[in-house]
Design a protein around this motif. Structure first.
Motif, mmCIF file in Angstrom:
data_model
loop_
_atom_site.group_PDB
_atom_site.id
_atom_site.type_symbol
_atom_site.label_atom_id
_atom_site.label_comp_id
_atom_site.label_asym_id
_atom_site.label_seq_id
_atom_site.Cartn_x
_atom_site.Cartn_y
_atom_site.Cartn_z
ATOM 1 N N UNK A 1 0.868 -1.172 0.000
ATOM 2 C CA UNK A 1 0.000 0.000 0.000
ATOM 3 C C UNK A 1 0.905 1.223 0.000
ATOM 4 N N UNK A 2 0.845 2.011 -1.075
ATOM 5 C CA UNK A 2 1.707 3.185 -1.226
ATOM 6 C C UNK A 2 0.826 4.404 -1.492
ATOM 7 N N UNK A 3 1.013 5.452 -0.681
ATOM 8 C CA UNK A 3 0.213 6.661 -0.774
ATOM 9 C C UNK A 3 1.105 7.839 -1.125
ATOM 10 N N UNK A 4 0.562 8.775 -1.890
ATOM 11 C CA UNK A 4 1.286 9.991 -2.258
ATOM 12 C C UNK A 4 0.401 11.192 -1.963
ATOM 13 N N UNK A 5 0.989 12.216 -1.354
ATOM 14 C CA UNK A 5 0.238 13.437 -1.011
ATOM 15 C C UNK A 5 1.104 14.654 -1.283
ATOM 16 N N UNK A 6 0.554 15.594 -2.063
ATOM 17 C CA UNK A 6 1.222 16.869 -2.320
ATOM 18 C C UNK A 6 0.668 17.923 -1.367
ATOM 19 N N UNK A 7 1.577 18.577 -0.640
ATOM 20 C CA UNK A 7 1.190 19.613 0.324
ATOM 21 C C UNK A 7 2.003 20.861 0.029
ATOM 22 N N UNK A 8 1.309 21.983 -0.128
ATOM 23 C CA UNK A 8 1.989 23.244 -0.446
ATOM 24 C C UNK A 8 1.742 24.269 0.648
ATOM 25 N N UNK A 9 2.803 24.973 1.011
ATOM 26 C CA UNK A 9 2.719 26.111 1.921
ATOM 27 C C UNK A 9 3.402 27.292 1.240
ATOM 28 N N UNK A 10 3.464 28.411 1.925
ATOM 29 C CA UNK A 10 4.107 29.588 1.341
ATOM 30 C C UNK A 10 5.617 29.413 1.206
ATOM 31 N N UNK A 11 6.188 28.568 2.062
ATOM 32 C CA UNK A 11 7.642 28.379 2.028
ATOM 33 C C UNK A 11 8.073 27.057 1.408
ATOM 34 N N UNK A 12 7.194 26.048 1.453
ATOM 35 C CA UNK A 12 7.618 24.711 1.026
ATOM 36 C C UNK A 12 6.572 24.043 0.156
ATOM 37 N N UNK A 13 7.057 23.066 -0.604
ATOM 38 C CA UNK A 13 6.175 22.137 -1.305
ATOM 39 C C UNK A 13 6.638 20.728 -0.967
ATOM 40 N N UNK A 14 5.713 19.935 -0.435
ATOM 41 C CA UNK A 14 6.053 18.601 0.039
ATOM 42 C C UNK A 14 5.466 17.541 -0.886
ATOM 43 N N UNK A 15 6.304 16.595 -1.278
ATOM 44 C CA UNK A 15 5.837 15.403 -1.994
ATOM 45 C C UNK A 15 5.972 14.220 -1.056
ATOM 46 N N UNK A 16 4.893 13.910 -0.353
ATOM 47 C CA UNK A 16 4.910 12.916 0.704
ATOM 48 C C UNK A 16 4.568 11.534 0.139
ATOM 49 N N UNK A 17 5.401 10.559 0.451
ATOM 50 C CA UNK A 17 5.160 9.165 0.082
ATOM 51 C C UNK A 17 5.210 8.336 1.354
ATOM 52 N N UNK A 18 4.194 7.534 1.583
ATOM 53 C CA UNK A 18 4.183 6.680 2.769
ATOM 54 C C UNK A 18 3.378 5.420 2.471
ATOM 55 N N UNK A 19 3.594 4.417 3.301
ATOM 56 C CA UNK A 19 2.873 3.176 3.039
ATOM 57 C C UNK A 19 3.365 2.027 3.881
ATOM 58 N N UNK A 20 2.967 0.822 3.470
ATOM 59 C CA UNK A 20 3.291 -0.396 4.203
ATOM 60 C C UNK A 20 3.519 -1.553 3.238
ATOM 61 N N UNK A 21 4.412 -2.458 3.625
ATOM 62 C CA UNK A 21 4.707 -3.683 2.872
ATOM 63 C C UNK A 21 4.592 -4.878 3.805
ATOM 64 N N UNK A 22 4.029 -5.937 3.304
ATOM 65 C CA UNK A 22 4.013 -7.220 4.016
ATOM 66 C C UNK A 22 4.440 -8.299 3.036
ATOM 67 N N UNK A 23 5.440 -9.085 3.430
ATOM 68 C CA UNK A 23 5.905 -10.200 2.599
ATOM 69 C C UNK A 23 6.045 -11.437 3.470
ATOM 70 N N UNK A 24 5.414 -12.504 3.047
ATOM 71 C CA UNK A 24 5.456 -13.775 3.760
ATOM 72 C C UNK A 24 6.140 -14.812 2.874
ATOM 73 N N UNK A 25 7.255 -15.347 3.342
ATOM 74 C CA UNK A 25 8.039 -16.335 2.591
ATOM 75 C C UNK A 25 7.851 -17.723 3.198
ATOM 76 N N UNK A 26 7.653 -18.692 2.332
ATOM 77 C CA UNK A 26 7.614 -20.098 2.728
ATOM 78 C C UNK A 26 8.683 -20.808 1.909
ATOM 79 N N UNK A 27 9.797 -21.191 2.563
ATOM 80 C CA UNK A 27 10.957 -21.725 1.860
ATOM 81 C C UNK A 27 11.260 -23.142 2.328
ATOM 82 N N UNK A 28 11.489 -24.025 1.397
ATOM 83 C CA UNK A 28 11.905 -25.390 1.725
ATOM 84 C C UNK A 28 13.088 -25.780 0.857
ATOM 85 N N UNK A 29 13.894 -26.723 1.359
ATOM 86 C CA UNK A 29 15.067 -27.209 0.631
ATOM 87 C C UNK A 29 15.127 -28.736 0.745
#
Length: 694
Positions: free
Chosen positions: A327-355
């Motif tokens: 899940x990846x989110x992007x948000x543009x936020x502007x102020x008088x002094x700055x412009x923010x390109x915010x990226x945030x989110x979460x990753x889940x990975x489940x591995x099942x390994x056999x040999x």
């Protein structure tokens, strides 16, 4: 390097010379996702990124990772001709570089014997849109394994084929002389309805091993088939769904002596994925990307090994299933002094390994000694990776400065599967967390010139095969499990500059990276055996190394005329093990590439010159003697392409002067007196690909 060869190579490079499309793409701005997980201009990334496009792959007649990065001196590859492949980026490789294909993690590589039994190159190049390699630590966005960099592989969507119509179809035939490979590929896309579009890419390849210069390597036959299917659904003007099916299977057969020494390998993977993209603006985000995928990778190796009194039939496997959620989110936020390109989110990975590994032994009299006996290597493992990340791209209004600040928190567990074969082995669960910060800055002097700097933290969890490996050969050695391993960590710094205009593109970067808690094999003890004079040695993977790598890279591209393009790149790196004060064997020598491309109407000619000097800074062996320095070399390759209406033809001649040379990366650490003929690269060989679009 002989003076005559040097002069001939230089003259040919100057006289010969990818399409105007290639020239335009080289100078024009490129869009990447590796820097922020959302599309952004390459010039806005605070670090070095190599970009290989589908056009580059076609032009260089590349069929694997080695062909793709042939002219990037900062990246080296292992494996060719149907073998598993890995990448080494700035001296760091293997599983310390994470691979992402269409948003999902690909399989681990498993080290065994003299190389990787399972590599990272089990995919087909047909249908690839772009490959990005972000160099240096990237764990702040991608988590574990991004210790030395990331490889992001993006394949074409139906919309990429249908940008100029409602249907597309292309048929191609290819040949690679170094492996005698013959390939057939077919691509098609169709706008099914106003809201649905589909694409399919089918590729089949048959070939042999890539031989050394004298063609003395044991031969084998390889055959692969790949299928990539996508369905795009347009929900409305702001939202889309994409369904992906990705299949790959490769069979490799080697017969040294029939029924005495044979190997039959089958490597396969399949993946299902659903991607959701939304540009509906809300309070919390302007854009959202959701991803769910399931992948399964299998390696089956059937081996016949004959001894004096018996014959062994080995069934060795590596199996890994990965469930991934993003899940990846992007948000543009502007102020008088700055412009923010915010990226945030979460990753889940489940591995099942056999040999699983099994052995059947038939005695010389035809009787069965044992059948399907389980063999030790390491037990299977369940791995959980959970990561939360945030990154802010900050632009200061009325200022030349911009900043990038990121932080990621990762929690991971590693649990060995229950297996009676390892009942006497201590296999504790691993339960840890990690924080990965990133801080970068860009100073834009003007529209053409900028300077940047970046710090990044990387980490890699202890891999299952090293934490839980427990086997040996009695009475000679035993590998002991070690569930107390710490994660490997890196701190990476980079400073650089970029200059570009309509005709020139120049970049220069200087980097330094330190790596701690590298996991390597250590001798932890020995004991006498029943054989007089023979001791049993005990080994264990431990955190023992502190390593430093530094270097400098330069890339330059310029239109010398409207139809003549010059490209050159140079890379130098130096690294050492801080504990032993010995140079690292993973470092490539000073090397570079020069490409000159000339367009004549519909024809384009390219001369590509690869050069490397011998490696003078090498480690010493156990006797204090210097190991091999290898030899420098200069190799010229020629390419030509033509587009005539629906036809496109690409041809290439590699190693034009039939030069004998050996890559230092393949022989590093070996004795100077060793025979390196098996590592020599192919002599002069021809490749071609012809396609017809209808």
């Amino acid at each position: 390097m002989h003076t005559l060869t040097f002069k001939l190579s230089l003259i040919a490079t100057a006289l010969i010379s990818s399409s105007s499309a290639f020239a335009e793409k080289t100078i024009a701005e490129r869009i990447v996702v590796s820097g922020s997980r959302f599309e952004q201009k390459l010039e806005d990334v605070t670090g070095s990124v190599t970009v290989i496009t589908g056009e580059d792959i076609d032009r260089q007649l590349a069929v694997d990772l080695q062909g793709m990065f042939k002219y990037d001196p900062s990246i080296s590859t292992t494996g060719s001709g149907g073998q598993g492949q890995t990448l080494t980026v700035r001296g760091v490789g293997g599983n310390r570089v994470v691979f992402i294909k269409d948003g999902r993690r690909t399989n681990d590589g498993y080290a065994g014997g003299s190389g990787y039994l399972v590599g990272r190159g089990y995919f087909d190049v047909a249908g690839i849109k772009q490959v990005e390699v972000a160099k240096g630590a990237a764990s702040s966005l991608y988590g574990s394994d991004a210790l030395g960099g990331i490889v992001v592989i993006t394949t074409k969507d139906p919309s990429d084929y249908l940008n100029s119509g409602s249907s597309f179809a292309e048929f191609g035939l290819g040949y690679q002389g170094d492996s005698e490979q013959v390939a057939v590929d077919f691509s098609a896309a169709k706008q099914l309805t106003d809201n649905f579009a589909a694409s399919v890419v089918l590729s089949h390849r048959e070939g042999e091993e890539v031989q050394n210069y004298s063609e003395t390597l044991p031969g084998y036959d390889t055959e692969s088939t790949a299928l990539l299917m996508k369905l795009q659904q347009r929900i409305d003007d702001k939202r889309t769904l994409k369904y992906t099916l990705d299949l790959f299977k490769q069979d490799t057969t080697q017969v040294i002596t029939p029924k005495v020494q044979e190997t039959d390998d089958t490597d396969s993977n399949y993946a299902f994925a659903i991607d959701y993209n939304s540009a509906l603006k809300t309070t919390w985000y302007d854009r959202f990307q959701g991803h769910a995928s399931f992948s399964r990778y299998e390696q089956k190796s059937q081996q016949i090994s004959d001894a004096t009194n018996y014959t062994d039939f080995n069934d060795y496997r590596f199996e890994q299933a990965i469930l991934g959620l993003r899940a990846v989110f992007n948000k543009e936020i502007s102020t008088q002094q700055h412009q923010h390109g915010l990226v945030y989110g979460a990753d889940i990975d489940l591995y099942d390994t056999t040999r699983p590994r099994f052995k059947t032994r038939l005695l010389a009299d035809g009787s069965t000694d044992f059948e399907n006996q389980k063999q030790k290597a390491f037990p299977g493992a369940d791995t959980t990776l959970v990561g939360l990340f945030v990154q802010d791209n900050i632009t200061f209004i009325n200022s030349n400065w911009s900043l990038v600040a990121g932080l990621r928190y990762d929690y991971y567990t590693l649990a060995a599967k229950s297996d009676a074969l390892y009942a006497d082995t201590q296999l504790n669960d691993i339960d840890e967390s990690a924080l990965s910060p990133k801080l970068g800055a860009i100073y834009q002097v003007n529209n053409n010139l900028s300077f940047y700097g970046q710090y990044g933290r990387g980490f890699k969890i202890p891999p299952h095969d090293q934490a839980y490996q427990s086997h040996g050969v009695e009475p000679f050695y035993q590998i002991l499990a070690n569930a107390d391993l710490n994660p490997e960590k890196s701190d990476s710094f980079e400073l650089g500059m970029r200059y570009s205009n309509d005709d020139v593109n120049f970049s220069l970067s200087v980097f330094h990276a330190s790596y701690k808690d590298f996991i390597e094999t250590a001798t932890v003890g020995s004991e006498p055996t029943f054989i007089p004079g023979v001791n049993k040695t005990f080994y264990q993977y431990q955190n023992i190394s502190e390593t430093g790598i530094r270097g400098i890279e330069m890339n330059f591209a310029a239109h010398l005329t409207d139809s003549l393009l010059l490209e050159t790149s140079i890379a130098y790196a130096d690294g050492e093990n801080k504990e032993t004060d010995q140079p690292l064997t993973s470092i490539s020598p000073l090397n570079g590439a020069l490409l000159l491309s000339q367009e004549f109407n519909d024809f384009v000619f390219t001369g590509a010159w690869r050069v490397a000097k011998s490696q003078s800074d090498v480690p010493v062996d156990m006797n204090g003697q210097k190991t091999t320095q290898g030899q420098g070399y200069g190799v010229l390759d020629l390419y030509a392409s033509v587009e005539l209406q629906q036809w496109r033809v690409n041809i290439g001649l590699s190693n034009v002067f039939d030069k004998h040379y050996v890559l230092y990366e393949l022989i590093a650490g070996q004795s100077q007196d060793a025979d390196f003929s098996q590592y020599s690269q192919p002599g002069r060989n021809f490749a071609a690909h012809i396609s017809y679009q209808f």
